[in-house]
Design a protein around this motif. Sequence first.
Motif, PDB file in Angstrom:
ATOM      1  N   ASN A  30      28.979  39.912  40.602  1.00 46.11           N
ATOM      2  CA  ASN A  30      30.264  40.834  40.671  1.00 46.11           C
ATOM      3  C   ASN A  30      31.470  40.759  39.641  1.00 46.11           C
ATOM      4  N   LEU A  31      31.626  39.413  39.222  1.00 47.74           N
ATOM      5  CA  LEU A  31      32.688  39.343  38.204  1.00 47.74           C
ATOM      6  C   LEU A  31      32.073  39.772  36.734  1.00 47.74           C
ATOM      7  N   LEU A  63      32.757  43.476  36.660  1.00 48.88           N
ATOM      8  CA  LEU A  63      33.974  43.648  36.400  1.00 48.88           C
ATOM      9  C   LEU A  63      34.408  43.424  35.033  1.00 48.88           C
ATOM     10  N   MET A  73      33.019  46.487  33.266  1.00 50.84           N
ATOM     11  CA  MET A  73      33.893  47.760  33.542  1.00 50.84           C
ATOM     12  C   MET A  73      34.944  47.860  32.794  1.00 50.84           C
ATOM     13  N   ILE A  92      30.498  43.676  47.136  1.00 53.55           N
ATOM     14  CA  ILE A  92      31.846  43.270  47.819  1.00 53.55           C
ATOM     15  C   ILE A  92      32.285  44.467  48.037  1.00 53.55           C
ATOM     16  N   TRP A 144      35.261  45.979  47.314  1.00 53.52           N
ATOM     17  CA  TRP A 144      35.823  46.476  46.345  1.00 53.52           C
ATOM     18  C   TRP A 144      35.050  47.663  45.572  1.00 53.52           C
ATOM     19  N   PHE A 145      33.535  47.526  45.603  1.00 56.19           N
ATOM     20  CA  PHE A 145      32.791  48.180  44.893  1.00 56.19           C
ATOM     21  C   PHE A 145      32.751  49.494  45.605  1.00 56.19           C
TER      22      PHE A 145
END
Lengths: 335, 335
Positions: free
Chosen positions: A246-247, A250, A253, A275, A277-278
């Motif tokens: 996931n990092l 990020l 993005m 997570i 936030w997704f």
Amino acid sequence: MTSIKDVASHAGVSVATVSRVLNDHPAVRPDTRSRVLTAVTQLGYRPNAVARSLRTHQTRTLGLVISDVLNPFFTELARAVEDAARERGYSVIIGNADERAALQEHHVRTLLERRIDGLLVSPTDGGNAMIRDAAAAGTPMVFVDRWIRGLDVPVVHADGRGAVHDLVAHLHALGHRRLAIIGGPSETTTGDERVAAFRAALDAHGLPLPPEYTGQGDFQTESGRRETAAFLDLPEPPEVVFAADNLMALGAMDELRRRGLRVPHDIALAAFDDIPWFLHTDPPITAIAQPTGELGHRAVEALINLVEGRSAESVTLTARLVTRRSCGESEGKNR
Amino acid sequence: MTSIKDVASHAGVSVATVSRVLNDHPAVRPDTRSRVLTAVTQLGYRPNAVARSLRTHQTRTLGLVISDVLNPFFTELARAVEDAARERGYSVIIGNADERAALQEHHVRTLLERRIDGLLVSPTDGGNAMIRDAAAAGTPMVFVDRWIRGLDVPVVHADGRGAVHDLVAHLHALGHRRLAIIGGPSETTTGDERVAAFRAALDAHGLPLPPEYTGQGDFQTESGRRETAAFLDLPEPPEVVFAADNLMALGAMDELRRRGLRVPHDIALAAFDDIPWFLHTDPPITAIAQPTGELGHRAVEALINLVEGRSAESVTLTARLVTRRSCGESEGKNR
DNA sequence: GACCGTCGTGGTAACGATTACATCCGACAT
DNA sequence: ATGTCGGATGTAATCGTTACCACGACGGTC
């Protein structure tokens, strides 16, 4: 600091009796017990776990070495581990390796010096001498999420191959043909197994995975940004970027936003690890979700089995695809 | 497990000498030193920190009790604390209170029993007996972010009043007049001080803060959702929701999304605590950023001063407003 | 050459708990 | 009255270190 001796003299008994009361040994007369107990509260006595551990050769503490605390996957894991351990009367000391082998070694060393009863590791590297020695020396140990090959240590992890296959099928159905992946460090099992799974899934759809579409990240945000930039600078950029954690998603993005590209219109994005936030990113991100909480629980269970002299098995759970909008609008449903 | 005795006999010296070598005491002949050192590596000896701590009365360990590991603000804080402590030769044991007073107490107790050298706390409640006693008993202690009133314990925190004032000015300039806040539990300092700051800032702009616009959250996602729902069910819902932490902001977004409302078109949203994800949400969230890393460093510095017998001062840093798009498009610049 | 300080080293008593073993005491059976 | 048994308690060894003290050797000073 008041010690057991102070309590003993204050209650007019011997230290042995105090100890017996504290460990509720049956052979203590009720009135003696209460006399000791009042002395304990009056003096505000707090048992010294250090002394106890020295004597009993156990700390009732588990060590957990994770790769990166800033990664929500690992904090969720840590939280589950702590919960499970506490339920069983164990504490947990967390060491954050920050994806650096040297830091991981530092933490393993300190944990071992503290004589933790067992060690839970999500290794940052592929073959650490200290971990190897500790395992050989019989330190109760369990790997979680990632592992080191060739060691006889139980592994608790989630198999993502099915979900990766589903992801590729989903992408293929949306018409995407040029798919790229940002993998993790090849020393980590999750680093190359996710790439391998992706390649196998592409293969099954008759799609290639050229070298320039396999970025080499390190599970940290910055590498996601860097590899995405490299993809975009290609004469023929990919239509999809799949980040192996996931990092890195990020970071990807960040780079897409910096270049003013819109997801999924200009390029699609998917990530390994789901997570909260997704759900709220722009757009919500399609991700592969691991059963993080259960991973933590099962790992603790296995480790405590080892600590308490029983045997422990490896556990393989399965990850699943969570489809959202970041790869394109197919089915209208996005959670 | 091999002990210092084994090393001593293997090297043909006394345990005292081995200890001297290990703590690099000057008065050891070079050849004796190297003889001991080879014995150490040959036997794979690892000093027992438990025994050492018992003898020296210090563990070179700091305890950190945070309110919620799943809150990115606290994980970032924890990471900074660990970094700073490690640099100074200390380890950190983290206890996650999960915003529950009972769990906080559990962790404080275990940490105290382990005889940590000092305690860093971000209290979940307003007046814990155990913390009070420990402070009174002279346990080196420092509060970080939140604190307990009436205790003579240094506090390291960020003052958000200026930033809240800026936020309200920003909202006012955008034409918003009906502003609501989701506060934290009133037992926590951050819980009610953020509300107070918000109220003061509204006052300065001649705006009211009616009771129905002050939601009572608990810093967790679910309460953000709940309070937002309550706001929206009002006959006259607010035009802006300001969440006092990032998790409640997440909950608020969940509820807004569930109802199909668009931010900032239908309602504006802002949060206390800035986190990397806020840049990527839909839309990017205007937030008040704390200097989290420095908070952690300064807290450790203060605590170690206390531990090592020096004095320590409270530290107040300042938070600042980071304007993004979630309150409306004013200046074109976001980020 | 006697004296003294220093260096290198060994012996050993703590640190604060647990626990095996010894002791004491009352009750009960013979 | 004596022996036995078991429950309640005390004594002391022990865990692995560190730190204090003692001691011999050596070199320098007068």
